[in-house]
Scaffold this active site. Structure first.
Site, PDB file in Angstrom:
ATOM      1  N   GLU A 146      69.859  60.797  50.047  1.00 19.75           N
ATOM      2  CA  GLU A 146      70.328  59.932  48.974  1.00 19.75           C
ATOM      3  C   GLU A 146      69.837  58.501  49.169  1.00 19.75           C
ATOM      4  OE1 GLU A 146      74.245  62.516  47.686  1.00 19.75           O
ATOM      5  OE2 GLU A 146      74.584  60.601  48.684  1.00 19.75           O
ATOM      6  N   CYS A 199      79.504  52.876  50.869  1.00 22.60           N
ATOM      7  CA  CYS A 199      79.272  52.985  52.311  1.00 22.60           C
ATOM      8  C   CYS A 199      80.046  54.161  52.898  1.00 22.60           C
ATOM      9  CB  CYS A 199      79.702  51.684  52.985  1.00 22.60           C
ATOM     10  SG  CYS A 199      79.486  51.677  54.762  1.00 22.60           S
TER      11      CYS A 199
END
EC number: 2.1.1.192
Length: 398
Positions: free
Chosen positions: A119, A369
């Site tokens: 990703e 995150c």
């Protein structure tokens, strides 16, 4: 148990960065991907073709300033050379398998790397456009709060698969020479994987990011984040100068041993000593490192933890990013409340630390995150052990 760090993960003493052959006499079925080569390697490639070094610079500008992958469009290169390049080389960036757009403008791409995916996240913010780039499929470090770590380690990405993420994003957003504006102003090596366990490929990719004939980014705008692979951090300082961020996440070894298991091999004191050695060599960091600290409810977020963190960092010039934890299925933690984060931050600021609470971006598309997981064919020993033990396996597809 933390998976052993092997030669597959990290550059060996005798292994150079020029590990890929640049023999231009290969048959057409074995074309060399020019995205795998930094400028020096590209010049060597052209020299083997009997061409002048400036030809490498010309092609590199087309590749990265225009995001051009078709030799026929490189109009300042003669037809004979274009035909020769067609027969022995290619410019092949990984393709996008899926795109998701957040309400806040963040874009997450699932990038195809062979039969697996990683990703890449694009984060626009005013005149800044940051790209979060992956360095591995999966990760060996088993940080408990991170979705990627639940997969285990699958493989390192090649140079073309790392710089190819930047190339693909720039192609989608709009190349510099096409729009007149930089599509990406900052790159952070904070995606899937531990960058220091893939130095052979990460360093040449970052060299291309910095190169004026590549993406031309300032070394202060390319950031490598590490959880603390100390021998590789020492190597990094001799190889390239970029901004450094460290994934600390704990104020003491007891907590860090649990949530960042590599700490059992390289404890906080050893890690921070290596950080200071890197800072002594670096101009990109302007004398201080960025400390990343994920806030886990009642794990590492008390005011006592803040006082301990201030004490442990007193000899390491730094700024501190407090990161609200982003949940993923099966995770054993909760996100710290705003009040606990605020109290923690105030303690650090009282000690004189520049402290920022990071704004969460892209959490509605699992792009924040700690949430990057990708879609992989999981061949790890860890997953095999879980299957044999009948334990649940948490690998989330995009």
């Amino acid at each position: 148990m933390l998976e052993p760090i092997t030669s597959e993960h990290i550059v060996s003493e005798n292994n150079s960065l020029t590990t890929q052959s640049v023999n231009a006499e290969q048959p057409a079925v074995a074309k060399i991907n020019l995205l795998d080569l930094n400028r020096q390697q590209l010049r060597e490639f052209f020299a083997k073709m009997g061409e002048k070094p400036f030809r490498a610079d010309q092609v590199m500008k087309w590749m990265y300033h225009y995001c051009c992958d078709d030799f026929e469009q490189m109009t300042d290169i003669n037809k004979v050379l274009r035909n020769k390049l067609q027969s022995v080389a290619e410019i092949r960036a990984p393709e996008v398998a899926e795109e998701q757009r957040s309400a806040d403008g963040t874009i997450k791409w699932a990038i195809k790397v062979g039969d697996q995916q990683v990703e890449t996240v694009y984060i626009p913010d005013g005149d800044r456009a940051t790209l979060c780039v992956s360095s591995q499929v999966g990760c060996a470090l088993e940080c408990k709060f991170c979705s990627t770590a639940q997969q285990g380690f699958n493989r390192n990405l090649r140079v073309s698969e790392i710089i190819g993420q930047v190339w693909r994003a720039a192609k989608i957003i709009g190349a510099l020479k096409v729009t007149g504006e930089r599509p990406i102003t900052n790159v952070v090596m904070m995606g899937m994987g531990e960058p220091l366990l893939n130095l052979n490929n990460v360093v040449p990719a970052m060299e291309i990011m910095l190169d004026d004939f590549g993406f031309g980014l300032s070394k202060r705008r390319v950031t490598l984040s590490t959880s603390g692979v100390v021998p590789a951090l020492d190597k990094l300082g001799d190889m390239i100068d970029v901004a450094l961020a460290i994934s600390l996440h704990a104020p003491n070894d007891k907590i860090r041993d649990d949530i960042v298991p590599i700490n059992r091999k390289y404890n906080i004191e050893t890690f921070l000593a290596a950080v200071r050695r890197y800072l002594a060599k670096s101009n990109a960091n302007q004398g201080r490192v960025t400390v990343e600290y994920v806030m886990l409810d009642h794990i590492n977020d008390s005011t006592d933890d803040a006082h301990q963190l201030a004490e442990v960092l007193k000899d390491t010039p730094c700024k501190i990013n407090l990161i609200p934890w982003n949940p993923f299925p099966g995770a054993p933690y909760g996100r710290s409340s705003n009040s606990r984060v605020d109290r923690f931050s105030k303690v650090l600021m009282e000690y004189g630390f520049t402290t920022i609470v990071r704004k969460t971006r892209g959490d509605d598309i699992d792009a924040a995150c700690g949430q990057l997981a990708g879609e992989v064919i999981d061949r790890t020993k860890r997953t095999l052990k879980k299957k044999m033990a009948g334990e649940p396996i948490s690998v989330r597809a995009v």
